[in-house]
Scaffold this active site. Structure first.
Site, PDB file in Angstrom:
ATOM      1  N   GLU A 162       2.051   4.402  -3.530  1.00 32.29           N
ATOM      2  CA  GLU A 162       3.416   3.924  -3.336  1.00 32.29           C
ATOM      3  C   GLU A 162       4.023   3.428  -4.649  1.00 32.29           C
ATOM      4  O   GLU A 162       3.313   3.164  -5.612  1.00 32.29           O
ATOM      5  CB  GLU A 162       3.461   2.805  -2.298  1.00 32.29           C
ATOM      6  CG  GLU A 162       2.347   1.755  -2.408  1.00 32.29           C
ATOM      7  CD  GLU A 162       2.302   1.007  -3.718  1.00 32.29           C
ATOM      8  OE1 GLU A 162       3.388   0.641  -4.231  1.00 32.29           O
ATOM      9  OE2 GLU A 162       1.206   0.793  -4.244  1.00 32.29           O
ATOM     10  N   GLY A 302      -1.276   0.152  -8.466  1.00 36.23           N
ATOM     11  CA  GLY A 302      -0.599   0.854  -7.388  1.00 36.23           C
ATOM     12  C   GLY A 302      -0.447   2.321  -7.723  1.00 36.23           C
ATOM     13  O   GLY A 302      -1.268   2.903  -8.435  1.00 36.23           O
ATOM     14  N   GLU A 303       0.601   2.936  -7.182  1.00 34.87           N
ATOM     15  CA  GLU A 303       0.988   4.331  -7.374  1.00 34.87           C
ATOM     16  C   GLU A 303      -0.128   5.337  -7.076  1.00 34.87           C
ATOM     17  O   GLU A 303      -0.114   6.472  -7.525  1.00 34.87           O
ATOM     18  CB  GLU A 303       1.563   4.571  -8.773  1.00 34.87           C
ATOM     19  CG  GLU A 303       0.614   4.450  -9.954  1.00 34.87           C
ATOM     20  CD  GLU A 303       1.325   4.497 -11.301  1.00 34.87           C
ATOM     21  OE1 GLU A 303       0.810   5.165 -12.212  1.00 34.87           O
ATOM     22  OE2 GLU A 303       2.372   3.855 -11.448  1.00 34.87           O
ATOM     23  N   GLY A 304      -1.143   4.911  -6.304  1.00 35.40           N
ATOM     24  CA  GLY A 304      -2.236   5.801  -5.926  1.00 35.40           C
ATOM     25  C   GLY A 304      -3.349   5.896  -6.940  1.00 35.40           C
ATOM     26  O   GLY A 304      -4.290   6.680  -6.763  1.00 35.40           O
TER      27      GLY A 304
END
Length: 335
Positions: A162, A302-304
């Protein structure tokens, strides 16, 4: 394509969605116990291979296609000063993902995942949950359906991540509403909040809980969540329908998916958690949903990124599972 018509229907999906293939799982365990090693000596690598076998329905699972999806959204609660960065950064980071310049791009490339980014109405943030529900049911369902539509049914594994300025506040709000403890127990620095910023986060969540506490899990998602959180839930369910195992990222991604766990714990049976985030609420959340992270690298980007890193471990587990010789094949005597 899987679509959702009502938030009230979500919990009951656990009775109709595919369950683990116990035959494939047992066959994979038998193979592990016949490989040229002491049983259990590869630790969680063995567990991961058996997990993949059960969900892919074969004793020799392989990852021909790994899909990674980042969902991005903006949040009205940022009006409460919960983040040191402006919401324009969400759109700027989406452009960076699309240009290949972020950490997740490099981790997906080296670990063999196809990355896509889904921006969810970035020019129209959700409502401020301190003043009313963040989303209507229709908005929540729309985001869930967009998340489901992003899933490639031919993938062998799905990585979820995300991006959204303010969404560590969203994650802490969901966790506190669904699993108890005080907001202060869940709140961390996120993208770099100082002590005053953390106090603003806590105050905003306390206000949100006064308005929205005590609701069922999916209504809580609408009341306190964001579009990217709802999209993650939709993607998790669509992956389950296609028997695709999911690797969740850190605190924010896990908190989104944990909404499904709170609705019906079986809905996350096909999910791994890629890493244990340095955000203080993540380990508490993992304990609440009964998950153990694949790796612990003190990451909190974050961001995978943590999920993409875990993909490399998962690939290693399957290489050992599929490529090692059995005792019989190698002519090695068993004890």
């Amino acid at each position: 394509m899987m679509t959702f018509q009502s938030l009230a229907e979500i919990a009951a999906l656990a009775d109709t969605l595919p369950a683990v293939d116990e035959g494939a799982r047992a066959a994979a365990l038998a193979r592990q116990n016949s490989l040229t090693k002491p049983p259990g000596s590869l630790g969680r690598l063995e567990d991961l291979a058996i997990f993949m076998a059960g969900w892919r329905g074969t004793d020799r699972p392989r990852i021909a296609k790994a899909q990674a999806v980042i969902f991005a959204g903006n949040h009205g609660v940022c009006a409460q000063g919960v983040n040191p960065y402006p919401q324009d950064v969400t759109k700027q980071m989406v452009a960076n993902f699309e240009a290949g310049g972020a950490s997740i791009n490099q981790l997906c490339r080296v670990n063999g995942a196809e990355l896509s980014v889904v921006a969810l109405d970035l020019d129209h943030p959700t409502a401020d949950f301190t003043q009313g529900p963040a989303m209507t049911e229709a908005e929540t369902l729309d985001a869930m359906n967009r998340g489901a539509a992003a899933v490639d049914p031919t993938a062998d594994v799905l990585i979820l991540g995300e991006m959204g300025i303010g969404n560590s506040t969203i994650a802490a709000a969901l966790a506190s509403a669904l699993f108890g403890a005080t907001p202060a127990d869940w709140v961390g620095p996120g993208t770099g909040s100082d002590d005053a910023g953390i106090r603003r986060k806590v105050a905003a969540i306390e206000a949100g809980l006064r308005l929205h506490g005590g609701k069922d899990a999916m209504t809580t998602l609408a009341s306190l969540g964001g579009r990217e959180q709802a999209a993650i839930c939709g993607a998790v369910l669509a992956a389950r329908a296609a028997r695709i195992p999911v690797i969740l990222d850190g605190f924010i991604c896990t908190a989104a998916a944990a909404t499904l766990y709170a609705a019906e714990p079986r809905l996350l049976d096909h999910c791994l958690v890629g890493h244990a985030s340095a955000e203080p609420g993540h380990r508490r959340l993992l304990a609440a949903i009964g998950k153990t992270a694949v790796v612990e690298f003190d990451m909190r980007l974050g961001e995978g990124s943590g999920a993409a890193l875990a993909l490399g471990i998962l690939r290693a587990a399957l290489e050992c599972h599929n490529g090692m010789a059995t005792f019989g094949e190698a002519g090695v005597s068993e004890a």
